[in-house]
Motif scaffolding. Structure first.
Motif: not given
Length: 491
Positions: A147-174
């Motif tokens: 159970x702990x493994x599945x929860x941490x996997x979802x949290x890590x994937x979501x945080x990676x996508x959110x942080x990575x998406x925020x980084x990509x959003x910085x390219x919007x003005x380009x």
């Protein structure tokens, strides 16, 4: 020792109160996911909604695993095996037994509690000269770990996508600088007078291209294979994607797939494909569960498997980052070589740039990296709260600190460097992805293609429709951004 009571002799108010709390928490979680899904639907985030559905499937799988462990523990605890089968390969080195030493009160308490929890006779396996295969306590701890493994996997994937998406959003003005400006070829056809209103944008485009080629292909030493790989390896740690690289790759994509539509919103398309990929990353595939089984098998005391395995996600992540950076350099060098041969000097996306000519392999590796990293952190916290910081499974402090440091490093590097690189560079394949169509058009085309197949059209015609999808007149769907793209091929 306190008396252990069965449900028959437990006050009814205690049973009712515990049931109420469990049901309340379950309903709150279910309603929360339901409202989150409605919010995503309302904002037309269908790709993220499908990722949420995939998350619900993972939770259902966890529930099924929990049910199987609970139902089967009565049968498992009665399985007896020879002592020799369970006398080696322990996560901790087993201390030598003292046959004549009196048992402490703590040992007697644990033994009595174990016998009461199993409900089995102490002579059940001893009468056969054997020992139990596994205790109920061990099954319960394994249940918690999954159970702990599945929860941490979802949290890590979501945080990676959110942080990575925020980084990509910085390219919007380009992207905004070139959204409504003509391409270089179009400006040349219109002449200098008509191109004057967009002169600043075109000047910026020329400067970006010049900087891009000077950075990656300027001078003989930059074209050296060894120097190029070394530079690609270190560049992922700083400025993984620069403005000139984004503009050059965007221009290469548009000139290859949409040459008559220079205002194509490449940034929006890139974010849409990333949302679609998130649906794949958040799931736990069968081979990832197989990896968990192999690790649990090899986690033998003295082997330090946990320590050596923590290097795997970091090594893979550095390999992926270096490969993606090297693809950018390869594209620049290829254009310069075309100039020397007096050929058309344009960036040409191709699947041949990727491992085994398959860009999707990069996503599978990132998927494994995120799972492996979440596995490392989940295993640490599970051991910490189950056995304590001084547990032998934790190993020595000199092994523990590097594991945690590498786990944090992998998470940060993947979020801010590798994932944005992946989102941009994997668009340099021979085909564009399904994200080229918005969610409504995409679902419409899928329904239309399925309906065409059901009507018994020939296999060759159905295959042609898959490779070259066009907008059906029956649905009257307008595809503004891709209507002028030539030879659309969807991955």
């Amino acid at each position: 020792m306190a008396e252990e009571r069965s449900l028959e002799y437990t006050p009814t108010w205690v049973v009712a109160f515990i049931c109420f709390i469990i049901v309340l928490l379950s309903l709150l979680a279910e309603r929360g996911l339901h409202h989150l899904g409605k919010c995503l639907k309302r904002r037309r985030q269908d790709a993220l909604f499908e990722a949420l559905q995939k998350l619900k499937e993972e939770l259902m799988l966890l529930g099924f695993i929990s049910l199987m462990l609970t139902v089967s523990q009565a049968a498992i605890r009665h399985i007896c095996v020879p002592r020799a089968l369970v006398s080696n390969m322990f996560p901790c080195k087993k201390p030598l037994e003292k046959h004549h030493a009196p048992e402490s009160s703590h040992t007697l308490s644990i033994s009595a509690r174990h016998l009461l929890s199993t409900g089995a006779s102490p002579d059940h396996c001893a009468a056969k000269g054997q020992v139990p295969l596994v205790s109920v306590e061990a099954l319960h701890q394994l249940h918690i770990f999954i159970f702990v493994l599945a929860v941490f996997h979802v949290i890590f994937c979501a945080s990676t996508m959110v942080l990575g998406g925020a980084r990509i959003q910085q390219w919007k003005h380009w992207e905004g600088r070139f959204k409504k400006h003509p391409s270089q070829k179009e400006a040349a056809k219109r002449g200098h007078a008509q191109a004057h209103p967009h002169a600043h944008a075109l000047h910026e485009l020329f400067n970006a291209n010049h900087e891009f080629f000077a950075m990656h292909a300027g001078g003989f030493w930059r074209r050296s294979v060894v120097i190029s790989w070394l530079r690609s390896f270190f560049k992922q740690f700083y400025g993984s994607v620069t403005k000139s690289e984004y503009i050059a790759l965007r221009q290469g994509f548009i000139m290859t797939h949409c040459p008559t539509n220079p205002s194509f919103n490449f940034h929006k398309y890139m974010l849409r494909t990333l949302e679609i990929d998130f649906k794949k990353v958040v799931s736990i595939s069968w081979y990832l569960w197989l990896f968990v089984v192999v690790f649990l098998l090899l986690n033998v005391g003295g082997w330090n498997t946990y320590f050596w395995l923590s290097f795997l996600p970091l090594i893979l992540l550095l390999m992926v980052g270096a490969k993606l950076e090297n693809i950018i350099s390869t594209l620049a060098v290829d254009v310069c070589e075309k100039r020397n041969r007096a050929e058309e000097a344009v960036i040409k996306p191709s699947d041949e740039l990727f491992w085994f000519h398959k860009p999707e392999i990069v996503l599978q590796i990132i998927h494994f990296i995120l799972f492996q990293n979440s596995f490392e952190i989940a295993f640490f916290f599970w051991i910490l709260f189950t056995y304590g910081i001084r547990s032998c499974i934790m190993e020595r402090l000199g092994f523990l600190i590097p594991r945690l440091v590498m786990g944090v490093l992998v998470q940060v590097l993947c979020s801010y460097s590798t994932l944005p690189l992946y989102a941009l560079v994997t668009q340099m394949g021979s085909k564009f992805k399904k994200g080229i169509f918005d969610d409504v058009v995409q679902s419409t085309l899928e329904v239309w293609l399925e309906d065409t197949r059901s009507r018994g059209d020939s296999t060759s015609q159905a295959h042609r429709l898959e490779i070259q999808p066009t907008t059906p007149e029956a649905f009257n769907v307008q595809v503004d951004e891709v209507s002028e793209c030539e030879n659309p091929q969807v991955q």
